[in-house]
Write a protein that holds these residues in place. Structure first.
Motif, PDB file in Angstrom:
ATOM      1  N   ASN A   1      -1.190  16.093   2.419  1.00 50.03           N
ATOM      2  CA  ASN A   1      -2.000  16.513   3.553  1.00 50.03           C
ATOM      3  C   ASN A   1      -1.322  17.666   4.291  1.00 50.03           C
ATOM      4  O   ASN A   1      -0.281  18.173   3.858  1.00 50.03           O
ATOM      5  N   ALA A   2      -1.919  18.083   5.409  1.00 52.66           N
ATOM      6  CA  ALA A   2      -1.397  19.241   6.138  1.00 52.66           C
ATOM      7  C   ALA A   2       0.046  19.024   6.577  1.00 52.66           C
ATOM      8  O   ALA A   2       0.896  19.915   6.441  1.00 52.66           O
ATOM      9  N   LEU A   3       0.344  17.840   7.096  1.00 53.61           N
ATOM     10  CA  LEU A   3       1.702  17.558   7.559  1.00 53.61           C
ATOM     11  C   LEU A   3       2.685  17.570   6.399  1.00 53.61           C
ATOM     12  O   LEU A   3       3.804  18.091   6.527  1.00 53.61           O
ATOM     13  N   ALA A   4       2.291  17.002   5.254  1.00 56.32           N
ATOM     14  CA  ALA A   4       3.163  16.991   4.084  1.00 56.32           C
ATOM     15  C   ALA A   4       3.451  18.406   3.606  1.00 56.32           C
ATOM     16  O   ALA A   4       4.567  18.723   3.187  1.00 56.32           O
ATOM     17  N   MET A   5       2.454  19.273   3.679  1.00 65.04           N
ATOM     18  CA  MET A   5       2.641  20.660   3.243  1.00 65.04           C
ATOM     19  C   MET A   5       3.509  21.441   4.230  1.00 65.04           C
ATOM     20  O   MET A   5       4.359  22.243   3.835  1.00 65.04           O
ATOM     21  N   ILE A   6       3.323  21.204   5.524  1.00 66.95           N
ATOM     22  CA  ILE A   6       4.125  21.899   6.542  1.00 66.95           C
ATOM     23  C   ILE A   6       5.595  21.532   6.411  1.00 66.95           C
ATOM     24  O   ILE A   6       6.479  22.377   6.505  1.00 66.95           O
ATOM     25  N   THR A   7       5.869  20.250   6.199  1.00 66.06           N
ATOM     26  CA  THR A   7       7.244  19.770   6.138  1.00 66.06           C
ATOM     27  C   THR A   7       7.830  19.817   4.731  1.00 66.06           C
ATOM     28  O   THR A   7       9.031  19.588   4.555  1.00 66.06           O
ATOM     29  N   GLY A   8       6.994  20.107   3.726  1.00 64.98           N
ATOM     30  CA  GLY A   8       7.483  20.108   2.361  1.00 64.98           C
ATOM     31  C   GLY A   8       7.874  18.725   1.883  1.00 64.98           C
ATOM     32  O   GLY A   8       8.798  18.576   1.075  1.00 64.98           O
ATOM     33  N   THR A   9       7.179  17.712   2.393  1.00 65.34           N
ATOM     34  CA  THR A   9       7.542  16.325   2.096  1.00 65.34           C
ATOM     35  C   THR A   9       6.336  15.573   1.531  1.00 65.34           C
ATOM     36  O   THR A   9       5.537  15.014   2.293  1.00 65.34           O
ATOM     37  N   PRO A  10       6.170  15.557   0.209  1.00 67.71           N
ATOM     38  CA  PRO A  10       5.073  14.772  -0.369  1.00 67.71           C
ATOM     39  C   PRO A  10       5.301  13.290  -0.140  1.00 67.71           C
ATOM     40  O   PRO A  10       6.440  12.833  -0.004  1.00 67.71           O
ATOM     41  N   VAL A  11       4.211  12.547  -0.079  1.00 67.18           N
ATOM     42  CA  VAL A  11       4.291  11.107   0.195  1.00 67.18           C
ATOM     43  C   VAL A  11       3.531  10.347  -0.890  1.00 67.18           C
ATOM     44  O   VAL A  11       2.364  10.634  -1.164  1.00 67.18           O
ATOM     45  N   LEU A  12       4.209   9.390  -1.509  1.00 69.61           N
ATOM     46  CA  LEU A  12       3.554   8.473  -2.433  1.00 69.61           C
ATOM     47  C   LEU A  12       3.223   7.194  -1.675  1.00 69.61           C
ATOM     48  O   LEU A  12       4.100   6.611  -1.029  1.00 69.61           O
ATOM     49  N   VAL A  13       1.974   6.773  -1.743  1.00 71.45           N
ATOM     50  CA  VAL A  13       1.547   5.535  -1.088  1.00 71.45           C
ATOM     51  C   VAL A  13       1.221   4.515  -2.171  1.00 71.45           C
ATOM     52  O   VAL A  13       0.334   4.737  -2.996  1.00 71.45           O
ATOM     53  N   ILE A  14       1.963   3.427  -2.172  1.00 71.58           N
ATOM     54  CA  ILE A  14       1.779   2.363  -3.157  1.00 71.58           C
ATOM     55  C   ILE A  14       1.046   1.219  -2.476  1.00 71.58           C
ATOM     56  O   ILE A  14       1.570   0.605  -1.539  1.00 71.58           O
ATOM     57  N   ARG A  15      -0.160   0.939  -2.932  1.00 77.12           N
ATOM     58  CA  ARG A  15      -0.980  -0.106  -2.308  1.00 77.12           C
ATOM     59  C   ARG A  15      -1.022  -1.340  -3.207  1.00 77.12           C
ATOM     60  O   ARG A  15      -1.105  -1.229  -4.428  1.00 77.12           O
ATOM     61  N   ASP A  16      -1.005  -2.490  -2.540  1.00 77.30           N
ATOM     62  CA  ASP A  16      -1.122  -3.740  -3.276  1.00 77.30           C
ATOM     63  C   ASP A  16      -2.410  -4.447  -2.888  1.00 77.30           C
ATOM     64  O   ASP A  16      -3.260  -3.884  -2.189  1.00 77.30           O
ATOM     65  N   MET A  17      -2.562  -5.665  -3.332  1.00 76.28           N
ATOM     66  CA  MET A  17      -3.810  -6.393  -3.097  1.00 76.28           C
ATOM     67  C   MET A  17      -4.048  -6.703  -1.629  1.00 76.28           C
ATOM     68  O   MET A  17      -5.169  -6.971  -1.219  1.00 76.28           O
ATOM     69  N   ALA A  18      -2.979  -6.670  -0.822  1.00 74.81           N
ATOM     70  CA  ALA A  18      -3.125  -6.984   0.598  1.00 74.81           C
ATOM     71  C   ALA A  18      -3.571  -5.773   1.411  1.00 74.81           C
ATOM     72  O   ALA A  18      -3.958  -5.912   2.565  1.00 74.81           O
ATOM     73  N   ALA A  19      -3.494  -4.585   0.834  1.00 69.57           N
ATOM     74  CA  ALA A  19      -3.857  -3.357   1.555  1.00 69.57           C
ATOM     75  C   ALA A  19      -5.305  -2.992   1.260  1.00 69.57           C
ATOM     76  O   ALA A  19      -5.847  -3.331   0.211  1.00 69.57           O
ATOM     77  N   ASN A  20      -5.920  -2.261   2.210  1.00 71.57           N
ATOM     78  CA  ASN A  20      -7.266  -1.775   1.941  1.00 71.57           C
ATOM     79  C   ASN A  20      -7.202  -0.340   1.431  1.00 71.57           C
ATOM     80  O   ASN A  20      -6.132   0.210   1.200  1.00 71.57           O
ATOM     81  N   GLN A  21      -8.347   0.282   1.271  1.00 70.01           N
ATOM     82  CA  GLN A  21      -8.410   1.596   0.641  1.00 70.01           C
ATOM     83  C   GLN A  21      -7.736   2.685   1.462  1.00 70.01           C
ATOM     84  O   GLN A  21      -7.204   3.646   0.923  1.00 70.01           O
TER      85      GLN A  21
END
Length: 199
Positions: free
Chosen positions: A145-165
């Motif tokens: 996203n915009a913040l990830a691009m500004i800071t040069g910090t990509p983020v991986l989000v790992i979701r499990d069955m307890a998380a929603n979309q």
């Protein structure tokens, strides 16, 4: 290249790094020590952004109210000037206090993926290690996203069955070659599900 080989994120042990205790029959696939500066930059934008919104709404009033009662504020212009000044003072003080904490937290992040689970280490003074079995992982999303691009910090989000979309899950900040790590985790999830007979 052989996907079973460790990713490029593998590094020599860092000071304060906690080795991951493996379970019986467990194989380490990915070890990641993220760039603490990038993680601190990303978290700093979030924390200080929240602080700015909070102080701009209510904190300056704490300083303005006593002045108004003493009839020091004799004009709208002086009131605005006092408001802005108070907001800046509060924000600078918040930045001074929060920055060392953000840096300390950023240095604690460690990520692992094995043939059975994904593991995250985080903390401030001590540390916390949490894990998600691969069979419970439902999605691995790469956020640029915009913040990830500004800071040069990509983020991986790992979701499990307890998380929603849209909410929940575990975030991995500052991962090098995030596309490859995403692929490796999804492949490990697929193999785990095949072993369980779910795919």
């Amino acid at each position: 290249p052989d996907q079973s080989e460790p990713t490029k994120n593998d590094t020599a042990p860092h000071k304060g790094q906690v080795p991951l205790p493996l379970l019986e029959g467990e194989e380490l696939k990915v070890t990641i020590v993220p760039d603490a500066k990038k993680v601190a930059r990303y978290l700093g934008y979030i924390v200080n952004g929240i602080g700015f919104l909070a102080f701009s709404c209510w904190a300056p009033a704490l300083l303005i109210a006593p002045l108004a009662e003493d009839k020091i504020l004799t004009s709208v212009g002086l009131g605005i000037l006092t408001y802005v000044g108070a907001m800046l003072v509060c924000q600078v003080a918040f930045w001074i206090v929060s920055t060392p904490l953000i840096i300390a937290v950023s240095r604690r992040y460690r990520y692992w993926a094995t043939n059975r689970r994904v593991v995250t280490q985080s903390g401030l003074i001590g540390y916390k290690i949490s894990s998600i079995p691969l069979e419970r992982v439902t999605d691995v999303t790469l956020s640029r996203n915009a913040l990830a691009m500004i800071t040069g910090t990509p983020v991986l989000v790992i979701r499990d069955m307890a998380a929603n979309q849209h909410w929940g899950g575990v975030s991995w900040y500052g991962v090098e070659e995030p596309e490859k790590v995403q692929h490796d985790i999804l492949e490990a999830v697929s193999k785990a599900n095949e072993r369980r007979g779910r795919v």
